[in-house]
Write a protein that holds these residues in place. Structure first.
Motif, PDB file in Angstrom:
ATOM      1  N   TYR A 246     -11.925   0.236 -31.161  1.00  0.00           N
ATOM      2  CA  TYR A 246     -11.694   1.347 -30.257  1.00  0.00           C
ATOM      3  C   TYR A 246     -12.814   1.469 -29.220  1.00  0.00           C
ATOM      4  CZ  TYR A 246      -8.639   2.537 -34.155  1.00  0.00           C
ATOM      5  OH  TYR A 246      -7.697   2.490 -35.149  1.00  0.00           O
ATOM      6  N   ILE A 247     -14.052   1.215 -29.657  1.00  0.00           N
ATOM      7  CA  ILE A 247     -15.215   1.399 -28.778  1.00  0.00           C
ATOM      8  C   ILE A 247     -15.216   0.406 -27.625  1.00  0.00           C
ATOM      9  CG2 ILE A 247     -17.735   1.269 -28.653  1.00  0.00           C
ATOM     10  CD1 ILE A 247     -17.692   2.169 -31.656  1.00  0.00           C
ATOM     11  N   LEU A 248     -15.012  -0.856 -27.908  1.00  0.00           N
ATOM     12  CA  LEU A 248     -15.089  -1.875 -26.858  1.00  0.00           C
ATOM     13  C   LEU A 248     -14.000  -1.691 -25.799  1.00  0.00           C
ATOM     14  CD1 LEU A 248     -16.149  -4.961 -28.989  1.00  0.00           C
ATOM     15  CD2 LEU A 248     -17.557  -3.679 -27.376  1.00  0.00           C
ATOM     16  N   PRO A 249     -12.749  -1.430 -26.161  1.00  0.00           N
ATOM     17  CA  PRO A 249     -11.769  -1.123 -25.119  1.00  0.00           C
ATOM     18  C   PRO A 249     -12.098   0.160 -24.348  1.00  0.00           C
ATOM     19  CG  PRO A 249     -10.650  -1.783 -27.120  1.00  0.00           C
ATOM     20  CD  PRO A 249     -12.099  -1.600 -27.475  1.00  0.00           C
ATOM     21  N   ALA A 250     -12.620   1.174 -25.057  1.00  0.00           N
ATOM     22  CA  ALA A 250     -12.999   2.416 -24.376  1.00  0.00           C
ATOM     23  C   ALA A 250     -14.059   2.136 -23.321  1.00  0.00           C
ATOM     24  CB  ALA A 250     -13.508   3.435 -25.389  1.00  0.00           C
ATOM     25  N   GLN A 251     -15.053   1.359 -23.673  1.00  0.00           N
ATOM     26  CA  GLN A 251     -16.113   1.014 -22.726  1.00  0.00           C
ATOM     27  C   GLN A 251     -15.568   0.196 -21.560  1.00  0.00           C
ATOM     28  OE1 GLN A 251     -19.309  -1.735 -24.050  1.00  0.00           O
ATOM     29  NE2 GLN A 251     -20.717  -0.114 -23.393  1.00  0.00           N
ATOM     30  N   HIS A 252     -14.718  -0.776 -21.882  1.00  0.00           N
ATOM     31  CA  HIS A 252     -14.126  -1.636 -20.843  1.00  0.00           C
ATOM     32  C   HIS A 252     -13.341  -0.815 -19.835  1.00  0.00           C
ATOM     33  CE1 HIS A 252     -11.958  -5.097 -19.131  1.00  0.00           C
ATOM     34  NE2 HIS A 252     -10.886  -4.328 -19.207  1.00  0.00           N
ATOM     35  N   TYR A 253     -12.434   0.044 -20.317  1.00  0.00           N
ATOM     36  CA  TYR A 253     -11.566   0.788 -19.408  1.00  0.00           C
ATOM     37  C   TYR A 253     -12.297   1.957 -18.742  1.00  0.00           C
ATOM     38  CZ  TYR A 253      -7.717  -2.080 -20.977  1.00  0.00           C
ATOM     39  OH  TYR A 253      -6.894  -3.156 -21.245  1.00  0.00           O
ATOM     40  N   PHE A 254     -13.306   2.499 -19.411  1.00  0.00           N
ATOM     41  CA  PHE A 254     -14.108   3.521 -18.739  1.00  0.00           C
ATOM     42  C   PHE A 254     -14.798   2.930 -17.516  1.00  0.00           C
ATOM     43  CE2 PHE A 254     -18.227   5.501 -17.953  1.00  0.00           C
ATOM     44  CZ  PHE A 254     -17.807   6.773 -17.639  1.00  0.00           C
ATOM     45  N   ARG A 255     -15.421   1.785 -17.689  1.00  0.00           N
ATOM     46  CA  ARG A 255     -16.107   1.150 -16.560  1.00  0.00           C
ATOM     47  C   ARG A 255     -15.135   0.722 -15.471  1.00  0.00           C
ATOM     48  NH1 ARG A 255     -20.350  -2.652 -20.053  1.00  0.00           N
ATOM     49  NH2 ARG A 255     -21.734  -0.938 -20.720  1.00  0.00           N
ATOM     50  N   GLN A 256     -13.919   0.400 -15.857  1.00  0.00           N
ATOM     51  CA  GLN A 256     -12.919  -0.049 -14.898  1.00  0.00           C
ATOM     52  C   GLN A 256     -12.297   1.104 -14.118  1.00  0.00           C
ATOM     53  OE1 GLN A 256      -9.997  -3.071 -16.214  1.00  0.00           O
ATOM     54  NE2 GLN A 256      -8.389  -1.671 -15.529  1.00  0.00           N
ATOM     55  N   ARG A 257     -12.092   2.256 -14.788  1.00  0.00           N
ATOM     56  CA  ARG A 257     -11.262   3.301 -14.180  1.00  0.00           C
ATOM     57  C   ARG A 257     -11.965   4.590 -13.811  1.00  0.00           C
ATOM     58  NH1 ARG A 257      -6.782   1.664 -18.402  1.00  0.00           N
ATOM     59  NH2 ARG A 257      -5.546   0.230 -17.108  1.00  0.00           N
ATOM     60  N   ALA A 258     -13.133   4.867 -14.356  1.00  0.00           N
ATOM     61  CA  ALA A 258     -13.792   6.143 -14.041  1.00  0.00           C
ATOM     62  C   ALA A 258     -14.011   6.295 -12.541  1.00  0.00           C
ATOM     63  CB  ALA A 258     -15.117   6.258 -14.785  1.00  0.00           C
ATOM     64  N   GLY A 259     -14.294   5.186 -11.873  1.00  0.00           N
ATOM     65  CA  GLY A 259     -14.516   5.227 -10.429  1.00  0.00           C
ATOM     66  C   GLY A 259     -13.252   5.254  -9.597  1.00  0.00           C
ATOM     67  N   LEU A 260     -12.095   5.193 -10.229  1.00  0.00           N
ATOM     68  CA  LEU A 260     -10.814   5.190  -9.511  1.00  0.00           C
ATOM     69  C   LEU A 260     -10.148   6.557  -9.500  1.00  0.00           C
ATOM     70  CD1 LEU A 260      -9.264   1.849 -10.847  1.00  0.00           C
ATOM     71  CD2 LEU A 260     -10.478   2.220  -8.689  1.00  0.00           C
ATOM     72  N   MET A 261     -10.775   7.555 -10.128  1.00  0.00           N
ATOM     73  CA  MET A 261     -10.129   8.858 -10.245  1.00  0.00           C
ATOM     74  C   MET A 261      -9.875   9.515  -8.885  1.00  0.00           C
ATOM     75  SD  MET A 261      -9.431   9.183 -13.362  1.00  0.00           S
ATOM     76  CE  MET A 261      -9.876   8.411 -14.931  1.00  0.00           C
ATOM     77  N   GLY A 262     -10.717   9.238  -7.911  1.00  0.00           N
ATOM     78  CA  GLY A 262     -10.494   9.775  -6.570  1.00  0.00           C
ATOM     79  C   GLY A 262      -9.212   9.222  -5.961  1.00  0.00           C
ATOM     80  N   ARG A 263      -8.967   7.933  -6.162  1.00  0.00           N
ATOM     81  CA  ARG A 263      -7.731   7.319  -5.661  1.00  0.00           C
ATOM     82  C   ARG A 263      -6.518   7.903  -6.355  1.00  0.00           C
ATOM     83  NH1 ARG A 263      -6.234   1.361  -7.327  1.00  0.00           N
ATOM     84  NH2 ARG A 263      -4.597   2.400  -8.539  1.00  0.00           N
ATOM     85  N   TYR A 264      -6.589   8.043  -7.694  1.00  0.00           N
ATOM     86  CA  TYR A 264      -5.466   8.619  -8.434  1.00  0.00           C
ATOM     87  C   TYR A 264      -5.166  10.046  -7.964  1.00  0.00           C
ATOM     88  CZ  TYR A 264      -6.645   4.905 -11.874  1.00  0.00           C
ATOM     89  OH  TYR A 264      -6.929   3.717 -12.509  1.00  0.00           O
ATOM     90  N   TYR A 265      -6.222  10.801  -7.686  1.00  0.00           N
ATOM     91  CA  TYR A 265      -6.066  12.188  -7.228  1.00  0.00           C
ATOM     92  C   TYR A 265      -5.332  12.245  -5.887  1.00  0.00           C
ATOM     93  CZ  TYR A 265      -7.740  16.592  -5.082  1.00  0.00           C
ATOM     94  OH  TYR A 265      -7.833  17.792  -4.441  1.00  0.00           O
ATOM     95  N   GLU A 266      -5.746  11.409  -4.939  1.00  0.00           N
ATOM     96  CA  GLU A 266      -5.083  11.398  -3.635  1.00  0.00           C
ATOM     97  C   GLU A 266      -3.628  10.953  -3.769  1.00  0.00           C
ATOM     98  OE1 GLU A 266      -6.295  12.606  -0.859  1.00  0.00           O
ATOM     99  OE2 GLU A 266      -8.187  13.082  -1.887  1.00  0.00           O
ATOM    100  N   GLU A 267      -3.374  10.003  -4.646  1.00  0.00           N
ATOM    101  CA  GLU A 267      -2.002   9.532  -4.848  1.00  0.00           C
ATOM    102  C   GLU A 267      -1.141  10.607  -5.506  1.00  0.00           C
ATOM    103  OE1 GLU A 267      -2.985   4.749  -5.235  1.00  0.00           O
ATOM    104  OE2 GLU A 267      -2.853   5.978  -7.044  1.00  0.00           O
ATOM    105  N   ALA A 268      -1.743  11.397  -6.404  1.00  0.00           N
ATOM    106  CA  ALA A 268      -1.011  12.501  -7.034  1.00  0.00           C
ATOM    107  C   ALA A 268      -0.580  13.520  -5.993  1.00  0.00           C
ATOM    108  CB  ALA A 268      -1.873  13.167  -8.110  1.00  0.00           C
ATOM    109  N   LYS A 269      -1.446  13.825  -5.041  1.00  0.00           N
ATOM    110  CA  LYS A 269      -1.088  14.769  -3.980  1.00  0.00           C
ATOM    111  C   LYS A 269       0.050  14.220  -3.125  1.00  0.00           C
ATOM    112  CE  LYS A 269      -5.361  15.318  -2.438  1.00  0.00           C
ATOM    113  NZ  LYS A 269      -6.463  15.835  -1.596  1.00  0.00           N
TER     114      LYS A 269
END
Length: 363
Positions: A246-269
Motif C-alpha cells: 500500500y505504501i509504495l503505490p501511495a508514494q508513487h501516485y502522490f508524487r505523480q498526482r499531487a501537483g495535478l490538482m490545479g488542472r483537475y480543479y479547472e477541468e471540474a469547473k
C-alpha cells in the motif's frame, strides 16, 4: 432475448468515462511497482525504511512534526478522536451530521470508544463559527471535513476557517482535520497543505481518493500524538506484518498526482458548466471548489437511468455508474475529475452534452 443493460454495465462498457483515473484493477498496482527496485526491504510491523521514509515525507508536506501510515482512514480518525478525548477527559466530540464517522462506520466511534458526538449545523450546509460558539457543552475535539463531501464538496471560505481555528485555540478545543481530499482543495484556497494544516492540531489525509493509491491514509500531528496513535494502531490490528504493497503505490501516485490538482480543479469547473447548460440538470456547488461535485437531475432515478444508458450507447461516453434517489422526481451522483477527463476530445464532450440536453427535453 437479451436482458436490458443496467446503468453500471453501460458505464463500464463505455469507451470513455468522465471521472477518475481509470479502472482500479491490478494495472494500478503493476504500474506503481514497474520502476521499483525489487531488493527494497519490506517494512515490518510499522518499522523499516520504506514506511519511515514515507511517513517523514508526508509529515513534511503537511507541516507537522510526525506522521503515521494507516491501512484505513476509518481507523486513523477514530484513533485521533480517542486520543484527544482521553487527554481532555471528555467523551464528547463535535462534527457535521453527514460526517463519515456518523454515517459510514457502523457507529464505530460510539461502540468501540464510547465517544458521544454532537452534530453541528443543518445537514445541508457547512459548519460555521456561530455553530461552534453555540455548542452547549464542553467538547474534547471538533472535527472539520474539507471539503464536505456529502453536500457536494462545499468549502468554508478561508477566513471562516481561520476564525474557527482561532476560537478553538482560545477555548482549548482540539481541532482535527478530516482532510480525505485535502490536496484537492488547495488550488481553490491558494494555500499549501502545510498552511491549511497549521490551523489544525491533527490531520488525516487519504491516499487513494484523489491520489489514486491502492488504499491507506496518513495521520499527522505532534510527535507525542503520533507515538500514542501507534499504540492504538496496534490495538486496532492496523500493524500488518508489512504495509509496503500500500505504501509504495501511495508514494508513487502522490508524487505523480499531487501537483495535478490545479488542472483537475479547472477541468471540474469546465465540466460543471457543461452540465448546468442542460435542462433539468444542476450541479452542487454550481461552480466547484475542488475536483469533485454532485450532479443533480430533476427526474426520478427510474426515468434518468434509461436516458444515461441511451446516451452511453450513442456516444460511447459514460457519465455515471449509479444514481441516488433524492426525491420523488430527483436523483443525483458524485463526480470527481482525475486523469481521464483531460484526454477526452472537446468535440466529443460537445456532442455528448448536446445529446444529453436533447434527450432530457424528450422526457
Amino acid at each position: 432475448m437479451l436482458e436490458p443493460k443496467t446503468l453500471l454495465e453501460a458505464y463500464h462498457s463505455a469507451s470513455i468515462q468522465l471521472a477518475g483515473h481509470g479502472k482500479r484493477d491490478v494495472e494500478v498496482l503493476k504500474h506503481a511497482f514497474a520502476d521499483i527496485n525489487g531488493s527494497i526491504a519490506s517494512d515490518m510491523y510499522g518499522s523499516g525504511e520504506v514506511i519511515e521514509d514515507f511517513q517523514a515525507e508526508m509529515a513534511g508536506v503537511l507541516g507537522k512534526e510526525s506522521a503515521v501510515f494507516y491501512p484505513s482512514g476509518t481507523m486513523a480518525q477514530q484513533i485521533a478522536l480517542r486520543i484527544w478525548s482521553d487527554r481532555k477527559g471528555l467523551k464528547t466530540v463535535a462534527y457535521h451530521p453527514l460526517c463519515h464517522l456518523e454515517i459510514h462506520e457502523q457507529d464505530g466511534l460510539k461502540e468501540l470508544h464510547h465517544i458521544k458526538p454532537i452534530l453541528l449545523a443543518d445537514k445541508d450546509r457547512l459548519i460555521t463559527l456561530d455553530d461552534v460558539r453555540s455548542i452547549g457543552e464542553d467538547i474534547a475535539c471538533l472535527l472539520l471535513e474539507l471539503p464536505q463531501r456529502e453536500i457536494g464538496g462545499q468549502l468554508p471560505e478561508y477566513a471562516e476557517l481561520e476564525a474557527i481555528s482561532a476560537y478553538c485555540r482560545e477555548q482549548g478545543i482540539i481541532l482535527h482535520l478530516d482532510g480525505a481530499r485535502l490536496f484537492e482543495v488547495l488550488p481553490y484556497y491558494g494555500k499549501t497543505a502545510a498552511e491549511v494544516c497549521a490551523l489544525f492540531d491533527s490531520v488525516y489525509v487519504s491516499l487513494y481518493k484523489g491520489i489514486g493509491g491502492i488504499a491507506g491514509a496518513i495521520l499527522a500531528g505532534s510527535e507525542d500524538f503520533t507515538e500514542e496513535s501507534k499504540i492504538w494502531k496496534r490495538r486496532h490490528g492496523g500493524d500488518l506484518i508489512s504495509l509496503y504493497p500500500y505504501i509504495l503505490p501511495a508514494q508513487h501516485y502522490f508524487r505523480q498526482r499531487a501537483g495535478l490538482m490545479g488542472r483537475y480543479y479547472e477541468e471540474a469547473k469546465e465540466l460543471a458548466e457543461l452540465f448546468n447548460g442542460c435542462g433539468k440538470v444542476s450541479t452542487l456547488p454550481k461552480v466547484p471548489v475542488s475536483n469533485m461535485f454532485h450532479v443533480h437531475f430533476a427526474l426520478s432515478k427510474a426515468v434518468m437511468e434509461p436516458v444515461l444508458i441511451r446516451l452511453s450507447d450513442q456516444t460511447g461516453v459514460g457519465l455515471a455508474a449509479r444514481l441516488k434517489e433524492t426525491g420523488p422526481d430527483a436523483c443525483s451522483y458524485e463526480l470527481s475529475i482525475g486523469d481521464l477527463y483531460g484526454g477526452i476530445p472537446k468535440d466529443k464532450l460537445k456532442e455528448t452534452f448536446e445529446l444529453l440536453d436533447r434527450l432530457l427535453g424528450e422526457v
